[in-house]
Design an enzyme around this catalytic site. Sequence first.
Site, PDB file in Angstrom:
ATOM      1  CG  PHE A   1      -0.272   0.488   2.505  1.00 17.33           C
ATOM      2  CD1 PHE A   1      -0.173   1.846   2.788  1.00 17.33           C
ATOM      3  CD2 PHE A   1       0.279  -0.412   3.405  1.00 17.33           C
ATOM      4  CE1 PHE A   1       0.452   2.290   3.949  1.00 17.33           C
ATOM      5  CE2 PHE A   1       0.902   0.029   4.570  1.00 17.33           C
ATOM      6  CZ  PHE A   1       0.995   1.378   4.832  1.00 17.33           C
TER       7      PHE A   1
ATOM      8  CE  LYS B   1      -2.860  -8.436  -4.096  1.00  9.10           C
ATOM      9  NZ  LYS B   1      -3.616  -7.314  -3.485  1.00  9.10           N
TER      10      LYS B   1
ATOM     11  CD  GLU C   1      -5.494  -6.002   0.131  1.00  5.38           C
ATOM     12  OE1 GLU C   1      -4.582  -5.832  -0.712  1.00  5.38           O
ATOM     13  OE2 GLU C   1      -5.407  -6.830   1.058  1.00  5.38           O
ATOM     14  NE  ARG C   2      -3.371  -2.276   3.542  1.00  4.39           N
ATOM     15  CZ  ARG C   2      -2.603  -2.430   4.620  1.00  4.39           C
ATOM     16  NH1 ARG C   2      -2.967  -1.916   5.776  1.00  4.39           N
ATOM     17  NH2 ARG C   2      -1.469  -3.082   4.537  1.00  4.39           N
TER      18      ARG C   2
ATOM     19  CB  CYS D   1      10.375  -0.419   2.751  1.00  5.29           C
ATOM     20  SG  CYS D   1      11.182   0.189   1.283  1.00  5.29           S
TER      21      CYS D   1
ATOM     22  CD  GLU E   1       8.527  -2.845   8.458  1.00  2.51           C
ATOM     23  OE1 GLU E   1       7.932  -3.910   8.255  1.00  2.51           O
ATOM     24  OE2 GLU E   1       8.973  -2.121   7.551  1.00  2.51           O
TER      25      GLU E   1
HETATM   26  P1  NAD Z   1       1.441  -6.498   3.105  1.00  4.68           P
HETATM   27  O1  NAD Z   1       2.399  -7.647   3.116  1.00  4.68           O
HETATM   28  O2  NAD Z   1       0.364  -6.471   4.115  1.00  4.68           O
HETATM   29  O3  NAD Z   1       0.714  -6.447   1.672  1.00  4.68           O
HETATM   30  C1  NAD Z   1       1.442  -6.522   0.474  1.00  4.68           C
HETATM   31  C2  NAD Z   1       0.648  -7.326  -0.544  1.00  4.68           C
HETATM   32  O4  NAD Z   1       0.519  -8.667  -0.084  1.00  4.68           O
HETATM   33  C3  NAD Z   1      -0.757  -6.786  -0.768  1.00  4.68           C
HETATM   34  O5  NAD Z   1      -1.021  -6.785  -2.144  1.00  4.68           O
HETATM   35  C4  NAD Z   1      -1.642  -7.750  -0.008  1.00  4.68           C
HETATM   36  O6  NAD Z   1      -2.872  -7.945  -0.633  1.00  4.68           O
HETATM   37  C5  NAD Z   1      -0.843  -9.035   0.011  1.00  4.68           C
HETATM   38  N1  NAD Z   1      -1.019  -9.785   1.269  1.00  4.68           N
HETATM   39  C6  NAD Z   1      -1.118  -9.281   2.520  1.00  4.68           C
HETATM   40  N2  NAD Z   1      -1.236 -10.261   3.432  1.00  4.68           N
HETATM   41  C7  NAD Z   1      -1.212 -11.412   2.744  1.00  4.68           C
HETATM   42  C8  NAD Z   1      -1.282 -12.782   3.132  1.00  4.68           C
HETATM   43  N3  NAD Z   1      -1.408 -13.145   4.397  1.00  4.68           N
HETATM   44  N4  NAD Z   1      -1.229 -13.711   2.170  1.00  4.68           N
HETATM   45  C9  NAD Z   1      -1.085 -13.363   0.882  1.00  4.68           C
HETATM   46  N5  NAD Z   1      -1.010 -12.080   0.469  1.00  4.68           N
HETATM   47  C10 NAD Z   1      -1.060 -11.119   1.374  1.00  4.68           C
HETATM   48  O7  NAD Z   1       2.311  -5.175   3.133  1.00  4.68           O
HETATM   49  P2  NAD Z   1       1.800  -3.668   3.222  1.00  4.68           P
HETATM   50  O8  NAD Z   1       1.264  -3.428   4.594  1.00  4.68           O
HETATM   51  O9  NAD Z   1       0.938  -3.343   2.062  1.00  4.68           O
HETATM   52  O10 NAD Z   1       3.169  -2.878   3.041  1.00  4.68           O
HETATM   53  C11 NAD Z   1       4.012  -2.556   4.114  1.00  4.68           C
HETATM   54  C12 NAD Z   1       5.181  -3.518   4.191  1.00  4.68           C
HETATM   55  O11 NAD Z   1       5.876  -3.539   2.955  1.00  4.68           O
HETATM   56  C13 NAD Z   1       6.224  -3.103   5.229  1.00  4.68           C
HETATM   57  O12 NAD Z   1       6.680  -4.249   5.893  1.00  4.68           O
HETATM   58  C14 NAD Z   1       7.337  -2.493   4.381  1.00  4.68           C
HETATM   59  O13 NAD Z   1       8.624  -2.523   4.966  1.00  4.68           O
HETATM   60  C15 NAD Z   1       7.269  -3.351   3.168  1.00  4.68           C
HETATM   61  N6  NAD Z   1       7.856  -2.683   2.014  1.00  4.68           N
HETATM   62  C16 NAD Z   1       9.081  -3.084   1.602  1.00  4.68           C
HETATM   63  C17 NAD Z   1       9.696  -2.456   0.527  1.00  4.68           C
HETATM   64  C18 NAD Z   1      11.046  -2.871   0.072  1.00  4.68           C
HETATM   65  O14 NAD Z   1      11.418  -2.543  -1.056  1.00  4.68           O
HETATM   66  N7  NAD Z   1      11.811  -3.591   0.889  1.00  4.68           N
HETATM   67  C19 NAD Z   1       9.029  -1.411  -0.124  1.00  4.68           C
HETATM   68  C20 NAD Z   1       7.761  -1.036   0.320  1.00  4.68           C
HETATM   69  C21 NAD Z   1       7.189  -1.678   1.389  1.00  4.68           C
END
Ligand code: NAD
Length: 520
Positions: free
Chosen positions: A171, A195, A198-199, A303, A403
């Site tokens: 998101f 994909k 969804e937020r 991140c 985190e």
């Molecule tokens: P998230 O893992 O909750 O969601 C990311 C994606 O995964 C979404 O599309 C979501 O629909 C899907 N998802 C979520 N839970 C899932 C599950 N249990 N099973 C399958 N799919 C699932 O992450 P977020 O809250 O959207 O983003 C924040 C996180 O992303 C933080 O931990 C941040 O550090 C990380 N991030 C990392 C980078 C990087 O380059 N290292 C960049 C941006 C964000």
Amino acid sequence: SHLNQALATSASSYPTSHDQIQKPADTPAFVDNKFVASQAEQWIDLYDPATNNLVTRVPQQTDAEMTAAVDSAQKAFPAWKATSLLHRQQLMFKYVALIRENWDRLAASITLEQGKTFADARGDVLRGLQVAETACGITTQMQGEVLEVAKDMETRSYREPLGVVAAICPFNFPAMIPLWTIPIATITGNTCIIKPSERDPGATMILAELAEKAGFPPGVVNIIHGSAKTVDFILDEPRIKAISFVGSNKAGEYIYQRASANGKRVQANLGAKNHAAVLPDCNKNHALNAIAGAAFGAAGQRCMALSTLVLVGETKDWAPEIAERAKGLKMNGGFEEGTDLGPVISPQAKERIVSLIDSAEKEGATIVLDGRNQKPEKYPDGNWVGPTIIANVTKDMTCYREEIFGPVLVCLNVDTFEEAVDLINSNEYGNGVAVFTSSGATAQRFQKEIEAGQVGINVPIPVPLPMFSFTGNKKSVAGGGANTFYGKPGMMFYTQQKTVTSFWAAADATSTRAGTNMPT
Ligand code: NAD
């Protein structure tokens, strides 16, 4: 219309304030270059984080709808692969121009759905746009190798696309991260399924519309929606050859394992705990500004947010001065002029962040600046957490181990440079790190000894531009970071090598006896 306001077709018509959303409409999918309404039974409500007003509903798409998107991408692949690289480059030039024209519209969608300030949202778009711009130079990166390996025999190598590839996005960067995939995957000849989170899928929807306008044929860029069920569909769909994931460790480790077990290529960037070592010889004014900006910008939801300070020696007393700078930051709705930080993404995220601050207090840390009960007057219903600074934190505290992903800076004290390096290296994450010092020799030593994959020297958020690659390591990536995003490794991720060895028989080859030995 099935399009929400952020999808209005004119570049100048987009919401520019939080109260312009009158009639929420459902977010459509994008398949075969068309927006399609979903027949989903389950819908995910999407709220403006600054007001908690409903903005749109995002479908948890049905298997049949998601299969139709893959059918479209698979059908488009052979002809798309057969187009010349120069043709695809021309489309990318158009795509770049259209993203630039629609820059504010994309940013407005991000501010509305994600909450970050409009200026910061413009930066989100720019960082993605730069990936598309850099992708235009693919012609020189895609060249193979050739060598005459024996008499009349040569071997040539080519890079070919994989087929249908997918991106599962987080998101926090609604434009930048889809743009880590769309330009590189398509210019190398793949078709893709995105994909979005969804937020906040609005920016991705605009990016899809612009891809169609730029001339990408139907099926080259498709968007599907949903949460874990959609992710499982992508992981198990045999026609999807590669997956780009950015998000949390919880989702990413699962995705990496299941996709790898299904024989797919995966690149996966995960969570972080980015430290900065602050040395007494640094330029103090620069360091204080850089730290406050990088800890609290985007409400800490990057991140690469600088979330953890390691105060070395006499700098241990600097936390109150950082608090003074942080107090000067204005928290407000992201469309308001002069706003420095917006809300966090959801009431649940706020609750989690506040509970981590509570835990620090209970575990004996000092709350130097407390953002728990702050909110801007005009937006009382948003998900607000003001800049928070926690000092005297130790390694065993919950606020250090997790985190936080909010506007919270935790500060630990050490006496020496060596202790700072040991502390940072003992952390399981390895995304970004920074050192503040005026000594070139100290900076050089830090750079060599530190384990994190992206090092800033007097630079608080050292995210490499797209001619380099995003190089987190340790627990901040899955699969040992073999496949990093964008730059040359990004191009390599989306292509496979083919080598061709050819022999053009010399006219005097007259022997009639077959050779069975390995040629020596
Ligand atoms: P998230 O893992 O909750 O969601 C990311 C994606 O995964 C979404 O599309 C979501 O629909 C899907 N998802 C979520 N839970 C899932 C599950 N249990 N099973 C399958 N799919 C699932 O992450 P977020 O809250 O959207 O983003 C924040 C996180 O992303 C933080 O931990 C941040 O550090 C990380 N991030 C990392 C980078 C990087 O380059 N290292 C960049 C941006 C964000």
